[in-house]
Design a protein around this motif. Structure first.
Motif, PDB file in Angstrom:
ATOM      1  N   TRP A 260     -11.456  17.104  -3.419  1.00  0.00           N
ATOM      2  CA  TRP A 260     -12.518  16.814  -2.462  1.00  0.00           C
ATOM      3  C   TRP A 260     -13.407  15.671  -2.958  1.00  0.00           C
ATOM      4  CZ3 TRP A 260     -12.710  19.730   2.038  1.00  0.00           C
ATOM      5  CH2 TRP A 260     -11.913  20.896   2.045  1.00  0.00           C
ATOM      6  N   THR A 261     -14.079  15.011  -2.006  1.00  0.00           N
ATOM      7  CA  THR A 261     -15.042  13.950  -2.335  1.00  0.00           C
ATOM      8  C   THR A 261     -16.365  14.279  -1.659  1.00  0.00           C
ATOM      9  OG1 THR A 261     -13.282  12.299  -2.400  1.00  0.00           O
ATOM     10  CG2 THR A 261     -15.548  11.487  -2.205  1.00  0.00           C
ATOM     11  N   GLN A 262     -17.436  14.306  -2.453  1.00  0.00           N
ATOM     12  CA  GLN A 262     -18.725  14.672  -1.859  1.00  0.00           C
ATOM     13  C   GLN A 262     -19.312  13.519  -1.064  1.00  0.00           C
ATOM     14  OE1 GLN A 262     -21.670  16.233  -4.591  1.00  0.00           O
ATOM     15  NE2 GLN A 262     -23.130  16.716  -2.948  1.00  0.00           N
ATOM     16  N   GLU A 263     -20.055  13.875  -0.018  1.00  0.00           N
ATOM     17  CA  GLU A 263     -20.808  12.904   0.781  1.00  0.00           C
ATOM     18  C   GLU A 263     -21.718  12.083  -0.139  1.00  0.00           C
ATOM     19  OE1 GLU A 263     -22.224  10.588   3.143  1.00  0.00           O
ATOM     20  OE2 GLU A 263     -21.389  12.157   4.452  1.00  0.00           O
ATOM     21  N   ASP A 264     -21.748  10.757   0.070  1.00  0.00           N
ATOM     22  CA  ASP A 264     -22.584   9.875  -0.750  1.00  0.00           C
ATOM     23  C   ASP A 264     -24.060   9.933  -0.353  1.00  0.00           C
ATOM     24  OD1 ASP A 264     -20.555   8.764  -2.378  1.00  0.00           O
ATOM     25  OD2 ASP A 264     -19.923   7.487  -0.714  1.00  0.00           O
TER      26      ASP A 264
ATOM     27  N   GLN B  56     -10.341  23.121   6.262  1.00  0.00           N
ATOM     28  CA  GLN B  56      -9.309  22.352   5.566  1.00  0.00           C
ATOM     29  C   GLN B  56      -9.707  20.880   5.436  1.00  0.00           C
ATOM     30  OE1 GLN B  56      -6.661  23.984   4.234  1.00  0.00           O
ATOM     31  NE2 GLN B  56      -7.755  25.778   5.028  1.00  0.00           N
ATOM     32  N   LYS B  57     -10.639  20.449   6.266  1.00  0.00           N
ATOM     33  CA  LYS B  57     -11.047  19.047   6.260  1.00  0.00           C
ATOM     34  C   LYS B  57     -12.450  18.839   5.686  1.00  0.00           C
ATOM     35  CE  LYS B  57      -8.197  17.974  10.315  1.00  0.00           C
ATOM     36  NZ  LYS B  57      -8.200  17.529  11.731  1.00  0.00           N
TER      37      LYS B  57
ATOM     38  N   TRP C 182     -18.437  18.172   1.460  1.00  0.00           N
ATOM     39  CA  TRP C 182     -17.307  17.560   0.767  1.00  0.00           C
ATOM     40  C   TRP C 182     -16.199  17.316   1.780  1.00  0.00           C
ATOM     41  CZ3 TRP C 182     -20.758  20.731  -1.367  1.00  0.00           C
ATOM     42  CH2 TRP C 182     -21.226  20.457  -2.665  1.00  0.00           C
ATOM     43  N   TYR C 183     -15.539  16.150   1.653  1.00  0.00           N
ATOM     44  CA  TYR C 183     -14.446  15.769   2.544  1.00  0.00           C
ATOM     45  C   TYR C 183     -13.131  15.912   1.795  1.00  0.00           C
ATOM     46  CZ  TYR C 183     -18.325  13.393   4.921  1.00  0.00           C
ATOM     47  OH  TYR C 183     -19.512  13.107   5.533  1.00  0.00           O
ATOM     48  N   ALA C 184     -12.122  16.426   2.473  1.00  0.00           N
ATOM     49  CA  ALA C 184     -10.791  16.493   1.859  1.00  0.00           C
ATOM     50  C   ALA C 184     -10.331  15.072   1.530  1.00  0.00           C
ATOM     51  CB  ALA C 184      -9.803  17.161   2.808  1.00  0.00           C
TER      52      ALA C 184
ATOM     53  N   ARG D  11     -12.983   9.465   7.435  1.00  0.00           N
ATOM     54  CA  ARG D  11     -14.288   9.987   7.840  1.00  0.00           C
ATOM     55  C   ARG D  11     -14.755   9.422   9.176  1.00  0.00           C
ATOM     56  NH1 ARG D  11     -17.914   9.823   2.258  1.00  0.00           N
ATOM     57  NH2 ARG D  11     -16.256  10.434   0.808  1.00  0.00           N
ATOM     58  N   GLU D  12     -14.318   8.200   9.494  1.00  0.00           N
ATOM     59  CA  GLU D  12     -14.791   7.546  10.713  1.00  0.00           C
ATOM     60  C   GLU D  12     -14.254   8.188  11.978  1.00  0.00           C
ATOM     61  OE1 GLU D  12     -17.091   4.973  10.992  1.00  0.00           O
ATOM     62  OE2 GLU D  12     -17.383   5.494   8.890  1.00  0.00           O
ATOM     63  N   THR D  13     -13.160   8.911  11.881  1.00  0.00           N
ATOM     64  CA  THR D  13     -12.540   9.470  13.091  1.00  0.00           C
ATOM     65  C   THR D  13     -12.742  10.973  13.204  1.00  0.00           C
ATOM     66  OG1 THR D  13     -10.421   9.765  11.922  1.00  0.00           O
ATOM     67  CG2 THR D  13     -10.778   7.666  13.086  1.00  0.00           C
ATOM     68  N   LEU D  14     -13.565  11.555  12.340  1.00  0.00           N
ATOM     69  CA  LEU D  14     -13.780  13.003  12.379  1.00  0.00           C
ATOM     70  C   LEU D  14     -14.450  13.419  13.686  1.00  0.00           C
ATOM     71  CD1 LEU D  14     -15.014  13.678   8.738  1.00  0.00           C
ATOM     72  CD2 LEU D  14     -12.843  14.418   9.732  1.00  0.00           C
ATOM     73  N   THR D  15     -13.959  14.479  14.291  1.00  0.00           N
ATOM     74  CA  THR D  15     -14.541  15.010  15.519  1.00  0.00           C
ATOM     75  C   THR D  15     -15.448  16.184  15.196  1.00  0.00           C
ATOM     76  OG1 THR D  15     -12.745  16.586  15.857  1.00  0.00           O
ATOM     77  CG2 THR D  15     -12.436  14.349  16.761  1.00  0.00           C
ATOM     78  N   GLU D  16     -16.151  16.673  16.231  1.00  0.00           N
ATOM     79  CA  GLU D  16     -16.997  17.858  16.058  1.00  0.00           C
ATOM     80  C   GLU D  16     -16.150  19.042  15.599  1.00  0.00           C
ATOM     81  OE1 GLU D  16     -20.743  19.874  16.219  1.00  0.00           O
ATOM     82  OE2 GLU D  16     -20.361  17.758  16.621  1.00  0.00           O
ATOM     83  N   ALA D  17     -14.937  19.155  16.152  1.00  0.00           N
ATOM     84  CA  ALA D  17     -14.032  20.245  15.745  1.00  0.00           C
ATOM     85  C   ALA D  17     -13.627  20.090  14.285  1.00  0.00           C
ATOM     86  CB  ALA D  17     -12.808  20.269  16.653  1.00  0.00           C
ATOM     87  N   ASP D  18     -13.399  18.844  13.843  1.00  0.00           N
ATOM     88  CA  ASP D  18     -13.015  18.606  12.442  1.00  0.00           C
ATOM     89  C   ASP D  18     -14.111  19.075  11.490  1.00  0.00           C
ATOM     90  OD1 ASP D  18     -10.591  17.461  13.159  1.00  0.00           O
ATOM     91  OD2 ASP D  18     -11.424  15.435  13.240  1.00  0.00           O
ATOM     92  N   LEU D  19     -15.378  18.902  11.902  1.00  0.00           N
ATOM     93  CA  LEU D  19     -16.490  19.305  11.042  1.00  0.00           C
ATOM     94  C   LEU D  19     -16.511  20.809  10.814  1.00  0.00           C
ATOM     95  CD1 LEU D  19     -19.435  17.089  12.400  1.00  0.00           C
ATOM     96  CD2 LEU D  19     -18.104  16.744  10.316  1.00  0.00           C
ATOM     97  N   ARG D  20     -15.868  21.555  11.685  1.00  0.00           N
ATOM     98  CA  ARG D  20     -15.825  23.012  11.544  1.00  0.00           C
ATOM     99  C   ARG D  20     -14.492  23.488  10.955  1.00  0.00           C
ATOM    100  NH1 ARG D  20     -21.141  23.800  11.774  1.00  0.00           N
ATOM    101  NH2 ARG D  20     -21.909  22.114  13.101  1.00  0.00           N
TER     102      ARG D  20
END
Length: 923
Positions: free
Chosen positions: A464-468, A449-450, A430-432, A437-446
């Motif tokens: 939150w919005t779930q991955e499609d 809060q994001k 799920w994404y905040a 989503r296009e600019t998320l980094t490897e650190a953001d994935l961990r």
């Protein structure tokens, strides 16, 4: 005991016994404490599937293995199920919607569309499993699984979360294989390379600032353009550079200069140097289109080039392709681009060209390399997965596939596990809200809060919005061996008896999915099953048997398009399930493709009829005594009255038991079925039953002779049951072989070859190993005698007389077997002669045999016949002599083989001499 009917009605027997098996729960996988287990998981057919010949072969093999395991006394468990088949099922349902309602999935919305898919699955999704019952498959149907069942789905999502937490799963914008029809990314393994005919276009790219170069003679000449070659001119508008090899002397002085892009917006693009360019290919200069080629993308990354994507997801050209091509299909745009380039003077020539193009395995169209954000998996346990095969903990049959498997693991690439579908396991990410989503980094994935990753989702879903995207179908089926046994839920595992049935024993599948499925299951088992346990407890299976592909007589793969694939259910109706199973396995050598021949299936049916008739003849020959146990039958055999024929049939029975044992151990099913065929048809029916007829008429010998037949039939039915279970079950009951308190064949333990020898010995029966040789000699004599009759057009005549020119020792053998030989060859007598007779003759292992049909001999015809036989014998002698003169053969062949070859040569030389004498006697 019921009477065996005159004809075998396969369909009635099949339906009756399958219902009885299911009612009695015969196929339930239950293990007693300490009992050896044998487990198979079915390669789950697509939920959209219907039975085809490949399924028949694969599932017959599995059924034979599991039924044999039951006869060996093992707790056998065959786990069935179906795969949700993301792309195939979604496509099928969407096509149905378009046809019936004129709507697509986006017209309905995600939830409503998924409701339609579930309804379709409820109506038709188990169709193939019902068809497998028609084939006789003995799965534990109470264990049936579906990869979208709630428990199984939780296992799939659990695996994702665990791998994400361990850092194996990441999200990245990378080049993927894109299917413009299914509108989803594909893994490398879902792309098949096909030779495709097209054109390679030779083009001029004009230099912005013309310069000079040197010709072959060292003269300075003007240089106004570079020559490039491409198979895809429709992508020129997305070119951002032209690359040359840094060491290519033709271009080193041009690096850094600019060219005019010949299509799309007229812009300048740089000439760059990169070692990825092959100077020997085409003109040695490469147009760089990072959005539409993996190599180009990597070059672009190294040089910081921009990315222009000129092709839409559906394969049409967008505005970045330029106004001349925008809106056109990619292949129409290719043609249009070539015409424009020709008009502008940039096209030098279009040469016919064939190259390998990647096709979507599902949709059958060329894929598009496409730059997209996707979820990727770094494979776990790769080194362990290599070791378990190298060290033999997992054995592949044929063994050659081990090298293919290991080579793939040596060169493994990360797995694109996300699919742009709705039908499947939705990725538990799920994404905040509001995040890019296009600019998320490897650190953001961990960053919790994001990004939220869990089985059940965030506690505040409104934020939150779930991955499609959903997971690749193979990212669910790679868990099949242990998720079908309850993993990861401890209570479900206990209920499924995980500890007893995992690791599974044998996987039977096709080599075409060795990477899709087999290798991935090995890695998944090592990663998830029994963490911390020894490796032999974590592997998913111990053996992998790769069956071949069923092809037509011309070697073509069977398909609906070619119309060369029969409907297996039609074959079952026509020949019976047993006839189909047995006939197909006879032509299925280890790991080799099978050339389907319906005549062989008919042969399978004919063999079943032969078995039926032989058992009926036995029932008609005398009252059925106690057949309920092996000991009861052996007690009726009189060891003191055993003759050569008894010894020979018992020796052949023991040999067949051993051949079938080795066949199952080594997955040599064709060899096992062929031995069963030759033993029963030739050794038992055509010889033993015939020679025993006179003994059955003798009150003193009758019980003994029938007991030997009952023993052979009992052991044969036990061997035959895994291959042809229906007729076996019927005859087992009709001949009274079921022990007290039992009903089915599988409740009896099959004897090993050694076990039967020991059981016979306990009853005083020790098989005379030399008897088989003596009987084989009589068999060859009878065969040659019948052939001589056929050659003289007297095959059906029984009022003929044979004369044998034989030495005293040979005549003693013939005289001793005269009564049965006369009956077997169809003659009034076999008499001895001490001189040559002017009659048709044949050379046998027991001397020269003459035939008197009462018709005058035609010397010319007889000479022709003997000359033909002499030619065949001489050719055989030459071949044997060549083998024995070959030092490579002589140095490596076992002594027994050499001795056999030399004896065969001596026999053939003696036969040649006798044939030459017979020809000389004709004058």
């Amino acid at each position: 005991m019921a009477e065996i009917t005159k004809s075998y009605e396969a369909r009635d027997v099949e339906q009756r016994w399958y219902a009885a098996w299911q009612e009695a729960k015969c196929f339930a996988g239950k293990a007693a404490p300490g009992q050896e287990t044998y487990t198979i998981v079915i390669p789950p057919p697509n939920v959209t599937g219907i039975l085809h010949m490949g399924h028949v072969l694969n599932n017959t093999l599995q059924d034979a293995l599991i039924r044999r395991a039951r006869l060996d006394g093992k707790a056998a468990c065959w786990i069935p199920g179906t795969d949700h088949a993301g792309i195939a099922t979604q496509t099928m349902v969407e096509k149905h919607l378009k046809k019936t309602e004129g709507k697509g999935r986006r017209d309905l919305g995600r939830e409503a569309f998924l409701d339609r898919v579930w309804a379709w699955r409820g109506e038709k999704g188990d169709h193939i499993l019902k068809q497998l019952r028609e084939l006789g498959c003995s799965c534990d149907w109470d264990r049936t699984h579906f990869t979208m069942d709630p428990g199984y789905s939780r296992a799939v999502l659990t695996a994702f979360v665990k791998l994400f937490d361990q850092g194996h799963i990441y999200r990245g914008k990378r080049m993927v294989n894109w299917c413009p029809v299914s509108l989803t990314a594909l893994s490398d393994e879902e792309v098949e390379m096909r030779p495709t005919k097209g054109f390679i276009y030779r083009l001029r790219y004009e230099l912005v600032e013309p310069t000079t170069t040197k010709d072959a003679d060292g003269n300075t000449i003007p240089l106004t353009h570079l020559i490039l070659e491409t198979t895809r001119p429709e992508t020129i508008a997305a070119d951002v550079a032209v690359a040359v090899h840094p060491d290519d002397p033709r271009y080193t002085h041009l690096v850094g200069r600019k060219l005019w892009r010949p299509l799309g917006e007229r812009v300048q693009i740089p000439i760059i140097a990169d070692k990825a360019v092959d100077p020997a290919f085409a003109a040695g200069a490469l147009k760089v289109t990072p959005a539409h080629d993996k190599v180009d993308f990597e070059i672009g990354q190294r040089h910081g080039l921009p990315v222009i994507d000129s092709i839409n997801a559906d394969g049409t050209m967008n505005a970045d392709a330029g106004p001349e091509l925008a809106g056109l299909d990619r292949f129409a745009a290719r043609k249009q681009a070539a015409e424009i380039l020709e008009q502008r003077g940039n096209l030098i020539e279009a040469k016919p060209y064939e190259n390998n193009v990647g096709y979507s395995q599902r949709a059958g169209v060329p894929i598009e390399p496409r730059l997209m954000q996707q979820w990727w998996l770094r494979y776990p346990r790769v080194e362990e997965a290599k070791a378990v095969v190298r060290d033999g903990l997992i054995q592949m049959h044929p063994e050659r596939w081990s090298k293919v498997y290991l080579n793939w693991l040596e060169n493994i690439q990360d797995w694109c596990i996300s699919r742009q579908l709705w039908w499947g396991h939705r990725i538990p990410v799920w994404y905040a809200k509001g995040i890019d989503r296009e600019t998320l980094t490897e650190a953001d994935l961990r960053d919790p809060q994001k990004i939220h990753v869990s089985l059940d989702g965030p506690a505040d879903p409104e934020n939150w919005t779930q991955e499609d995207d959903v997971l690749d179908t193979w990212a669910s089926s790679w868990l099949w061996p242990f998720a079908t046994l309850g993993w990861p839920d401890a209570e479900a595992q206990a209920k499924a008896d995980f500890d007893a049935f995992y690791p599974t024993t044998t996987l039977a599948t096709g080599a075409d999915i060795i990477f899709f499925w087999v290798a991935r299951m090995i890695m998944a088992g090592l990663e998830f099953a029994r963490p911390g346990a020894p490796v032999e407890k974590r592997i998913p299976f111990k053996h992998v048997y790769f069956n071949g592909i069923v092809r037509d007589k011309q070697g073509r793969k069977m398909s609906k398009t070619l119309g060369n694939s029969p409907d297996p259910l039609d074959l079952i109706t026509k020949y019976g399930a047993d006839g189909l199973r047995f006939g197909l396995l006879q032509i299925a050598p280890l790991g080799q493709d099978v050339k389907f021949d319906e005549d062989r299936i008919e042969g399978g049916k004919n063999f079943c009829n032969k078995l039926w008739n032989a058992c009926r003849f036995r029932q008609m020959s005398g009252a059925m005594a106690d057949n309920s146990t092996l000991d009861a039958i052996l007690a009726r055999i009189d060891a003191t009255t055993l003759d050569d024929d008894d010894h020979a049939i018992l020796a052949a029975l023991v040999d067949t038991l051993g051949t079938v044992e080795r066949g199952f151990a080594g997955f040599e099913f064709a060899g096992a079925t062929q031995r069963l065929y030759s033993f029963f048809w030739n050794d038992f029916c055509d010889w033993y039953v015939e020679v025993a007829k006179s003994r059955v008429q003798d009150p003193a010998a009758k019980d003994h002779a029938l007991a030997v037949q009952d023993l052979v039939l009992r052991e044969f039915l036990l061997m035959f049951e895994p291959f042809a279970p229906f007729i076996t079950e019927e005859l087992w009951a009709l001949l009274g072989y079921a022990a007290p308190g039992t009903r089915f064949v599988q409740e009896t333990r099959i004897e090993t070859a050694g076990g039967l020898v020991a059981a016979l010995a306990r009853r005083g029966v020790r098989i005379d190993s030399e008897a088989s040789g003596r009987v084989d000699t009589l068999k060859r004599f009878a065969t040659l005698a019948r052939q001589l009759k056929a050659d003289q057009n007297a095959a059906q005549k029984r009022d003929v007389t044979f004369f044998a020119l034989a030495a005293d020792s040979v005549w003693t053998v013939l005289a001793g077997g005269s009564a049965k030989l006369v009956r077997l060859v169809g003659a009034t007598a076999i008499e001895r002669t001490s001189a040559e007779v002017a009659l048709p003759a044949v050379v046998t292992p027991l001397g020269t045999l003459y035939l008197d049909t009462g018709v005058k001999v035609d010397p010319a015809a007889e000479r022709t016949r003997l000359m033909k036989e002499l030619e065949a014998v001489s050719k055989h002698i030459a071949g044997t002599e060549a083998r024995l003169a070959n030092q490579a053969f002589v140095s490596k062949a076992p002594p027994a083989v050499l001795e056999g070859a030399r004896k065969q040569l001596a026999d053939q030389q003696a036969k040649r001499a006798e044939l030459e004498r017979l020809l000389g006697a004709l004058g």
